[in-house]
Write an enzyme that holds these catalytic residues in place. Sequence first.
Site, PDB file in Angstrom:
ATOM      1  N   GLU A 146       1.143  -0.973   0.215  1.00  0.00           N
ATOM      2  CA  GLU A 146       0.216  -0.096  -0.233  1.00  0.00           C
ATOM      3  C   GLU A 146       0.645   0.935  -0.107  1.00  0.00           C
ATOM      4  O   GLU A 146       1.341   1.412   0.893  1.00  0.00           O
ATOM      5  CB  GLU A 146      -1.023  -0.051   1.473  1.00  0.00           C
ATOM      6  CG  GLU A 146      -2.388   0.777   0.913  1.00  0.00           C
ATOM      7  CD  GLU A 146      -1.747   2.486   1.885  1.00  0.00           C
ATOM      8  OE1 GLU A 146      -1.252   3.078   1.852  1.00  0.00           O
ATOM      9  OE2 GLU A 146      -2.204   1.976   3.396  1.00  0.00           O
ATOM     10  N   CYS A 202      -2.742   7.997   5.346  1.00  0.00           N
ATOM     11  CA  CYS A 202      -2.556   7.335   3.730  1.00  0.00           C
ATOM     12  C   CYS A 202      -3.505   7.904   2.432  1.00  0.00           C
ATOM     13  O   CYS A 202      -3.851   8.111   1.250  1.00  0.00           O
ATOM     14  CB  CYS A 202      -2.605   5.641   3.373  1.00  0.00           C
ATOM     15  SG  CYS A 202      -1.850   5.144   4.483  1.00  0.00           S
TER      16      CYS A 202
END
Lengths: 525, 525
Positions: free
Chosen positions: A266, A303
């Site tokens: 990720e 994120c």
Amino acid sequence: MTALTGNMLIAGEPVFGAEAEVRALDPAANAELEPAYGHGGEAEVRRACEAAAAAFAAYRGTTAEERARFLERIADNIEELGDALIERAHAESGLPAGRLTGERARTTGQLRLFAEVVREGSWIGARVDPALPDRTPLPRADIRQRKVPLGPVAVFGASNFPLAFSVAGGDTAAALAAGCPVVVKGHDAHLGTSELVGRAITRAVADSGLPAGTFSLLFGPGPGLGTALVTDPRIQAVGFTGSRAGGLALVRAAAARPQPIPVYAEMSSINPVFLLPGALAERGARLGTEFAGSLTLGSGQFCTNPGLVIAADGHGLDEFLDAAAAAVEQAAPTTMLTPGIAGSYAAGVDELSAHATVLARGPESDAPNACRAALLATDAAGFTAGPQLHQEVFGACSLVIRCRDAAEVRRVAESVEGQLTATVHATEADHAEAAALLGVLELRAGRVLFNGWPTGVEVGHAMVHGGPFPSTSDSRTTSVGTLAIERFLRPVAYQDVPPALLPSALADGNPDGLWRRVDGELGRH
Amino acid sequence: MTALTGNMLIAGEPVFGAEAEVRALDPAANAELEPAYGHGGEAEVRRACEAAAAAFAAYRGTTAEERARFLERIADNIEELGDALIERAHAESGLPAGRLTGERARTTGQLRLFAEVVREGSWIGARVDPALPDRTPLPRADIRQRKVPLGPVAVFGASNFPLAFSVAGGDTAAALAAGCPVVVKGHDAHLGTSELVGRAITRAVADSGLPAGTFSLLFGPGPGLGTALVTDPRIQAVGFTGSRAGGLALVRAAAARPQPIPVYAEMSSINPVFLLPGALAERGARLGTEFAGSLTLGSGQFCTNPGLVIAADGHGLDEFLDAAAAAVEQAAPTTMLTPGIAGSYAAGVDELSAHATVLARGPESDAPNACRAALLATDAAGFTAGPQLHQEVFGACSLVIRCRDAAEVRRVAESVEGQLTATVHATEADHAEAAALLGVLELRAGRVLFNGWPTGVEVGHAMVHGGPFPSTSDSRTTSVGTLAIERFLRPVAYQDVPPALLPSALADGNPDGLWRRVDGELGRH
């Protein structure tokens, strides 16, 4: 709690690495924290992976109940660490104690959620196609299917979630739930937190009567120990949350193995937020204030931080920008996780500033590693022409794209790279445009949300924390939520296997009481 | 049926490629077949991929019923081609008409099976976590999840199944079922068969009122047109069945794209067969005859051909070997698919013969491209020491590993690479050893079967035709059976999306009547 030791934990054994001595840093004071930790090397990787491979057969052979209790025991042990864990994590990360307390609840909550998932059993994917001996022209064999764990999994702790995406974080919980032993490379930014949590897991392994190799915790540099871990032949999958460069390095290393393996990295996302005219007209100023709150939360070190705002000029946009700029200018500087992250953030804002107009900066600060929030703006042509403007700047920095009209907004939506999230603010009057945008965004993001903010990722059954490249290296999965268990499984078919040898999940009469697909029909049969 | 034209089919338009003129070959006569076909190049790839991208929104927006009927119409149109299809496929492949008739039934059957899958709707993976506005400390948003198609898919026709793994084969059926437009690169070995089937699909696209770009068929060389197809930015996934070298080249090309994409390459497998002592003692000679039948079926040109036999010395093994050798020596030579495959087969058997003892060869033949079956043997030490002996020889060739005892059998099992299948022949007396072997084999193969032969892959819900590397490039999936649809989907979460904008699969009240997971509970709710 006993004192920190500086040791790695290899299959239950404390091991002080001999490659290098490192200390965690208190970023609020730029002061090193005791004790010293020893970085390991290839020998420790080998030892941990051998132990994980040796543990695999017994660990995957545990019953659902045994494995669920093990996950719950890890959660209990983490809670038992008490304030010492929060204090050490605070010292190492600069994150406020309140945030870390919430993050601990998320960490233990997701361990317990995966315990439920393991017990419920749908992850096994049981399918039964009974034999049809009288079928013509050819009889059909008895064919059954279940999922089996891939094998030992390497997990890389992330800097920005020292609990929820680290040693006992989402990747570890999902891999253990799937039946895979785990070898974690702890992040150097929170060595003490990692040791505490690693000991909590190690104790749960021992108390659950599991093979010691079910879990190991290593420390070392990414390019050295990290690469050795990913290329160890016993490792069968990798979970990673971090930078695009770091993630791509692991993807390349895994692909170059004699036996390539999946890497769930990720990586980077700028999380576009679309403000439609109705929403801007109705609540432009309020949206500006709320946006700045999401932007500056946790120094923007998420994120899913909203790094891009897209809106058409018109009633409400100036109100949005004024309110957002005012809030950014008043946002108290907050400590970033590490000097490296703070330095990259400052450089990233400088780079953006060379290609866009600075609308607002947070107050200056003499504190070490302080984050000065930044709000910039450009137009659609500038965004399209500037590849720098598509790059993530990790921290509280966002870029507003002023568009001429709805068509230009949609073209910008079509030009963004793969994202973890995309957000739309809309009223009912905006629904026609919002529907068109939704059709574009659902192909570019793992999660599309309306009238909210992307920071804050719910851990549940329906969550997707993933998305097309470059937000992740594998868009077919999620790293948050119960679907994450599927990353560490693969299907196997059993043809005419004698009943005495069939796994109980596939046995006649469904003794485990699972949801199974029999001849394609789903049921508890 | 109108005559073959030599054209590619790009979004419904016949296009004669200008890069090179090629003809299919009748391998039984080494004679070229009319008409000439034109190889396309980058311009045709671009045109097909642009059309596929343009078709994607409308195609994925079709209802389940519309898409299911489209798949059924393709099946109907293939059947309407009648004997002409079988005759052309026979001429191009050398495969007997009976086999091709069965393969056609499999092809239309899997299209109709995917139509059922599309209607049933579980592939959507619908999940609903309703909002919890009163939850403390934080309320929960409304979060829903479904799967969306990845986008245009490139499919590479395989030489060995001119119908079931080619233009309208499993990959095409699964991708179309998932809502992905498809661009096929047809195999040069069966150009006319490809054109006929491509026209059947093209007609179904038009008659179903779908955008023409939903399907295209191209011809061209793998390294040229094939690479251009995989690296076209609009292509989002690749399905391939073929050689290890070809598959790995596509994997590398896809990984080197600015946006990497998944490649589902089904490559090479030697499909070990374990003969346990009880089974050998009970029916050694019969097993030998049956084995030779599986080995020589279709000139051994199956991905699941039994290329490796492992047994411990003892009562029954000699009977097995004698019967197998006798059957191989009498196996009539059969025509292989292409001169290239026949040449590689002969060279592969020669290479194996340098490292193992030849037990039997099929009769010599002057016929072009004839396959002489081959049975070889070595011991466990020879197998472990010889990496050549682990390589697939595509054709009717198999290697017997004579082991000293059960422990050595198990060590050989632990040393094999990833496989599509692993087979065990056992009686009840063998169950203890069979259970241990099953635990080893389910981690190394996609399908484990007992007391049967691996050739013949049932198309159903529980089938897995896949397996760990190098049998495929992605062990988490299957290329045969209904689970194959998942290769072309990814999950998306919808957070607080207004009810008016939600896809019907996720709407309140479950209007589509789907199986959905609501707060983790599966049901039709």
